[in-house]
Write an enzyme that holds these catalytic residues in place. Sequence first.
Site, PDB file in Angstrom:
ATOM      1  N   SER A 190       0.627  -1.157   0.191  1.00  0.00           N
ATOM      2  CA  SER A 190      -0.280  -0.383   0.366  1.00  0.00           C
ATOM      3  C   SER A 190       0.897   0.704  -0.446  1.00  0.00           C
ATOM      4  O   SER A 190       2.016   1.064  -1.196  1.00  0.00           O
ATOM      5  CB  SER A 190      -0.836  -0.098   1.010  1.00  0.00           C
ATOM      6  OG  SER A 190      -1.799   0.593   1.017  1.00  0.00           O
TER       7      SER A 190
ATOM      8  N   ASP B  88      -8.127  -6.783  -5.253  1.00  0.00           N
ATOM      9  CA  ASP B  88      -7.877  -4.769  -4.704  1.00  0.00           C
ATOM     10  C   ASP B  88      -8.247  -3.907  -5.680  1.00  0.00           C
ATOM     11  O   ASP B  88      -7.663  -4.084  -6.574  1.00  0.00           O
ATOM     12  CB  ASP B  88      -6.677  -4.932  -4.913  1.00  0.00           C
ATOM     13  CG  ASP B  88      -5.593  -3.774  -4.162  1.00  0.00           C
ATOM     14  OD1 ASP B  88      -6.723  -3.098  -3.718  1.00  0.00           O
ATOM     15  OD2 ASP B  88      -4.569  -4.233  -3.231  1.00  0.00           O
TER      16      ASP B  88
ATOM     17  N   HIS C 132      -7.942  -5.787  -0.527  1.00  0.00           N
ATOM     18  CA  HIS C 132      -6.451  -4.807  -0.042  1.00  0.00           C
ATOM     19  C   HIS C 132      -6.135  -5.371   0.419  1.00  0.00           C
ATOM     20  O   HIS C 132      -5.052  -5.791   0.634  1.00  0.00           O
ATOM     21  CB  HIS C 132      -6.962  -2.628  -0.504  1.00  0.00           C
ATOM     22  CG  HIS C 132      -5.396  -2.529  -0.059  1.00  0.00           C
ATOM     23  ND1 HIS C 132      -4.300  -2.433  -1.018  1.00  0.00           N
ATOM     24  CD2 HIS C 132      -5.241  -1.430   0.516  1.00  0.00           C
ATOM     25  CE1 HIS C 132      -3.664  -1.929  -0.645  1.00  0.00           C
ATOM     26  NE2 HIS C 132      -3.696  -1.186   0.156  1.00  0.00           N
TER      27      HIS C 132
END
Lengths: 371, 371
Positions: B133, B306, B339
């Site tokens: 991320s 994601d 995610h």
Amino acid sequence: MALECGVHIAPLEIAYRTYGKLSQARDNAILICHALTGDQYVAEPHPFTGKPGWWSRMVGPGLPIDTDRFFVICSNVLGGCMGSTGPRSICAETGKPWATEFPPITMHDIVAAQAKLIDHLGVGRLFAVIGGSMGGMQVTTWAADFPERVFAAMPIATSPFHSAQNIAFNEVSRQAIFADPQWHDGHYRDFDAIPARGLAVARMMAHITYLSEEALSRKFGRRVRRDGATAQPAASSPSLFGEMFEVESYLRHQGSTFVRRFDANSYLTITRAMDYFDLAAEHDGDLASPFRSSETRFCVVSFSSDWLFPTSQSRLLVRALNRAGANVSFVEIDSDRGHDAFLLDEPDFDRTITGFLNGAAEHAGLKAGQI
Amino acid sequence: MALECGVHIAPLEIAYRTYGKLSQARDNAILICHALTGDQYVAEPHPFTGKPGWWSRMVGPGLPIDTDRFFVICSNVLGGCMGSTGPRSICAETGKPWATEFPPITMHDIVAAQAKLIDHLGVGRLFAVIGGSMGGMQVTTWAADFPERVFAAMPIATSPFHSAQNIAFNEVSRQAIFADPQWHDGHYRDFDAIPARGLAVARMMAHITYLSEEALSRKFGRRVRRDGATAQPAASSPSLFGEMFEVESYLRHQGSTFVRRFDANSYLTITRAMDYFDLAAEHDGDLASPFRSSETRFCVVSFSSDWLFPTSQSRLLVRALNRAGANVSFVEIDSDRGHDAFLLDEPDFDRTITGFLNGAAEHAGLKAGQI
């Protein structure tokens, strides 16, 4: 009117607008159901904002929902804030506005209130019921609750149940409203206040879910807003400091204009009604059950890039209708504009509506182009 | 330390934790970069919450990032609130906490501060930099800014730029914080207050984006929470009144626990740094440019479900690395958990990390299983 929760509401007011003329045979009425923040001003300028009706590109003389041919009815939902009975209305018992004491309502209640309006207008059977998003939930509920009163039904960009993700987004919206210092436990009007910032945050977040990632990227990308004193010539990263991305400016605008026309308690009431919606659960998990022996003609429409009400959810409805032996067609419109596509210029979608209504009109024996 | 925006920060504090031992050749150091709300407690219980380290399933003796073999460093990002210089720190000039006056920072600043830490630890070249991320943004920035100091780089569930949709979500988060009555223009600590509700709303919304629709449906579906006096036997729609969906209860919990450990001004500072991130824009639109002549070995990882950092964005980075002639492999892990998958038990992902690190260690001439 008796609500599902057991509360009785009287008097019941439903604000509505009509377009076109009801035929002598009373067989050309189309009810349009609006989405979460829509209202009855479907095909004429909004009295508060002055903006064109929310579906003025679809509803009017010569348009896909042709008011030269059909008698179009659109009403503000029960629980709304544009004239229908809702949290702003006076509670007969207390003599004060309902505010947060407004009873919880369901899609069934919203549709039952519309049915009373249809009775009042002298329409027995609706030629069609059409709506997108939460409007599509109402369409499906109409077909389930009043099959004999719906000749054709068009649920668009919708789902037979509200998903965990959608409940989650609604819950964040509600928490944003509750967090506003002007919320005053829902009695903000007593303080001459509105929870504007919380409601704006709710609207901003919801607005992101109405658009696809592609649509947002195409519309705004990473462009920064350049105006006035903050404008900088260079586009490299450091020059961004103090700038605002265009998408931010757009969202802030969406948030701030929304609070002028919408009531926070209505937002809470209606999002709750969406969250409760789950037709299958009411029939022991069998979504086909309410549609068995239905003679309604269905056209289910989804949009390929809609991630709020994805095609997979429309397919569940289509499969259930097929299991029920209903007359159903299904169209997935190829679009990269997300959930909002149903409100935008999508020629394939226009053709789908025109084709479905023409076909249904033929089967219903409606004379072409004549009232 | 001189920031990109021109402001000079002194003194600079970087809070960090290390695990394992640095080899005599100083060639076995792995830097792990944390995500937006992460911190340096990657492989040990968090001192505030008591919860296991955020990647304790990945980092430790015998685990994919094996602390018997590697010297693992994890530091709190510049701008953070777990000990590194950030909005809570005292500004030398005013003698008061920076609060909202903390200067805007970028990924380059965050990485430059980490580089000072690596200097301090006596490590010239990092064997690997790994992160998911926003951590992946740092990994990519490390490889761009210090190619000679990064032997292997693993950007996970990330993107070479922050998209319009992600900027939009961040902006709603920020507006939720600003709307809180306890915000006090960012000087909430002077009032012994925290904008807890706004920060909780921000966290709740962000949390939805971390999960896939499938994960939310599987985890919660439309189940209502049944406890205490509100429990009802029947599951039909009307009985929902007064109930709370499990997903709501879960989100509220996520929001309320978050505010105890995170600072609102840090949230604003770090989300801004993410929004600024756009490596290609800094190189006239050529994302390959910063990686030409790089000898770093890359392994880019994405997760199929994601939607916050979709595979398509990882592919843009992979294509640019290929154009630059870099050594790059790319793995899309099939997962329906969204995610957050990079933090969860995904055996294929574990194998990918183990395999990449083993291969890189071999090329680097690191002796197996030995420091």
